[in-house]
Design a protein around this motif. Structure first.
Motif, PDB file in Angstrom:
ATOM      1  N   PRO A 178       0.784  -1.236   0.000  1.00  0.00           N
ATOM      2  CA  PRO A 178       0.000   0.000   0.000  1.00  0.00           C
ATOM      3  C   PRO A 178       0.814   1.284   0.000  1.00  0.00           C
ATOM      4  O   PRO A 178       0.301   2.344  -0.307  1.00  0.00           O
ATOM      5  N   PRO A 180       2.479   3.112   2.827  1.00  0.00           N
ATOM      6  CA  PRO A 180       1.974   4.004   3.879  1.00  0.00           C
ATOM      7  C   PRO A 180       2.726   5.327   3.990  1.00  0.00           C
ATOM      8  O   PRO A 180       2.190   6.285   4.553  1.00  0.00           O
ATOM      9  N   LYS A 183       1.541   9.204   3.399  1.00  0.00           N
ATOM     10  CA  LYS A 183       0.961  10.168   4.354  1.00  0.00           C
ATOM     11  C   LYS A 183       1.857  11.379   4.544  1.00  0.00           C
ATOM     12  O   LYS A 183       1.388  12.448   4.971  1.00  0.00           O
ATOM     13  N   ARG A 189      -2.829  16.366   1.216  1.00  0.00           N
ATOM     14  CA  ARG A 189      -4.111  16.946   1.609  1.00  0.00           C
ATOM     15  C   ARG A 189      -4.828  17.622   0.448  1.00  0.00           C
ATOM     16  O   ARG A 189      -6.037  17.871   0.524  1.00  0.00           O
ATOM     17  N   THR A 192      -7.559  15.430  -3.762  1.00  0.00           N
ATOM     18  CA  THR A 192      -8.936  15.056  -3.450  1.00  0.00           C
ATOM     19  C   THR A 192      -9.619  14.308  -4.588  1.00  0.00           C
ATOM     20  O   THR A 192     -10.800  13.958  -4.472  1.00  0.00           O
ATOM     21  N   GLU A 195      -9.671   9.002  -6.841  1.00  0.00           N
ATOM     22  CA  GLU A 195     -10.514   7.964  -7.453  1.00  0.00           C
ATOM     23  C   GLU A 195     -10.744   8.205  -8.937  1.00  0.00           C
ATOM     24  O   GLU A 195     -11.112   7.278  -9.660  1.00  0.00           O
ATOM     25  N   ALA A 249      -6.012   3.299  -2.140  1.00  0.00           N
ATOM     26  CA  ALA A 249      -6.777   3.335  -0.889  1.00  0.00           C
ATOM     27  C   ALA A 249      -5.958   3.964   0.235  1.00  0.00           C
ATOM     28  O   ALA A 249      -6.485   4.756   1.044  1.00  0.00           O
ATOM     29  N   GLU A 250      -4.667   3.637   0.295  1.00  0.00           N
ATOM     30  CA  GLU A 250      -3.796   4.221   1.316  1.00  0.00           C
ATOM     31  C   GLU A 250      -3.657   5.723   1.122  1.00  0.00           C
ATOM     32  O   GLU A 250      -3.685   6.501   2.087  1.00  0.00           O
ATOM     33  N   MET A 252      -5.808   7.696  -0.275  1.00  0.00           N
ATOM     34  CA  MET A 252      -7.078   8.320   0.078  1.00  0.00           C
ATOM     35  C   MET A 252      -7.218   8.467   1.582  1.00  0.00           C
ATOM     36  O   MET A 252      -7.759   9.465   2.066  1.00  0.00           O
ATOM     37  N   ARG A 253      -6.738   7.476   2.336  1.00  0.00           N
ATOM     38  CA  ARG A 253      -6.751   7.616   3.798  1.00  0.00           C
ATOM     39  C   ARG A 253      -5.859   8.762   4.246  1.00  0.00           C
ATOM     40  O   ARG A 253      -6.191   9.495   5.175  1.00  0.00           O
ATOM     41  N   ALA A 254      -4.721   8.937   3.568  1.00  0.00           N
ATOM     42  CA  ALA A 254      -3.807  10.039   3.913  1.00  0.00           C
ATOM     43  C   ALA A 254      -4.468  11.373   3.639  1.00  0.00           C
ATOM     44  O   ALA A 254      -4.323  12.337   4.395  1.00  0.00           O
ATOM     45  N   ASN A 255      -5.226  11.442   2.549  1.00  0.00           N
ATOM     46  CA  ASN A 255      -5.922  12.688   2.220  1.00  0.00           C
ATOM     47  C   ASN A 255      -7.000  12.989   3.251  1.00  0.00           C
ATOM     48  O   ASN A 255      -7.166  14.131   3.671  1.00  0.00           O
TER      49      ASN A 255
END
Length: 255
Positions: A178, A180, A183, A189, A192, A195, A249-250, A252-255
């Motif tokens: 992924p 990580p 981040k 940030r 956005t 996807e 997906a990783e 998007m979690r950071a965003n």
């Protein structure tokens, strides 16, 4: 070797760029152009050049701004008048085919406080960096330049870091990792629209992997069969872009 990558002959060593640990240099070539030369004989060896080429051309395929990448032929005699023993040794150990990027005179480092890229551009950069596992796009080391009011991506030699592990070609696949560390991305940030980024096609990946010179792959394989290493890069990059993409997906979690 793909004909879309030009080959130039280095005619003059201009000055070292001591910001990086690999000691790249500004050089002049036989087309009268100035380039930032990445030496094959530097600490990370030919794998850093392979990462620079693959990642840089992947970024270009995604529509991201990257300076032109060229193959640079270096003659060991270029070191004849070099008084610095470190640079002399670096030139000598890099005789032959190296990699260089078009020099952007007057460019300045990207300042995340001043510059605010649009969400589409930021998302494509974050997607790309997560895909190639680029650890060098943090606020402390953005590896982005502003030139003629446009953002440019540089220095991708630290990407695809898994290929520094012995036996990676035949070991377990890292394609599903992924990443990580995304981040810490300077644009995390702002990204956005992750996807909505279109994935690379296997055809585009094939064409980019085919650009890597056979001699570099054989050197990276320790004198072994370079075609196996080429197939390993191709397999990793195609598998990584195939859904489900954990790196997206990783991010998007950071965003």
């Amino acid at each position: 070797m793909d004909s879309r990558i030009r080959t130039v002959r280095v005619t003059r060593y201009v000055t070292p760029l001591r910001e990086g640990g690999s000691l790249p240099a500004i050089v002049e070539a036989d087309d009268d152009g100035l380039y930032v030369l990445k030496f094959r004989g530097a600490g990370q060896g030919v794998r850093a050049l392979i990462a620079e080429l693959l990642a840089g051309e992947i970024a270009r395929a995604l529509g991201l701004p990257v300076p032109e990448i060229v193959f640079a032929d270096v003659d060991a005699d270029l070191a004849r008048t070099e008084p610095d023993p470190e640079i002399w040794s670096l030139i000598h150990s890099s005789a032959g085919l190296n990699l260089a990027l078009d020099y952007l005179p007057g460019s300045v480092m990207f300042d995340p406080v001043v510059e605010r890229p649009a969400a589409d551009l930021a998302s494509r950069i974050v997607w790309f960096d997560a895909y190639v596992m680029n650890v060098d796009r943090t606020p402390r080391n953005t590896n982005m330049l502003m030139w003629h009011r446009r953002l440019w991506l540089i220095d991708h030699g630290a990407s695809l870091y898994f290929h520094h592990q012995a036996g990676w070609e035949s070991g377990g696949s890292r394609a599903g990792d992924p990443f990580p560390m995304i981040k810490d991305h300077v644009l995390a940030r702002t990204a956005t629209l992750l996807e909505e980024i279109d994935a690379l096609t296997p055809t585009a990946i094939d064409a980019i992997v085919d650009m890597v010179p056979d001699a570099w792959l054989e050197e990276a394989a320790g004198g072994g069969e370079g075609w196996r290493t080429r197939d390993a890069y191709r397999r990793h990059l195609v598998d990584r872009v195939t859904a489900p993409r954990a790196f997206v997906a990783e991010a998007m979690r950071a965003n």
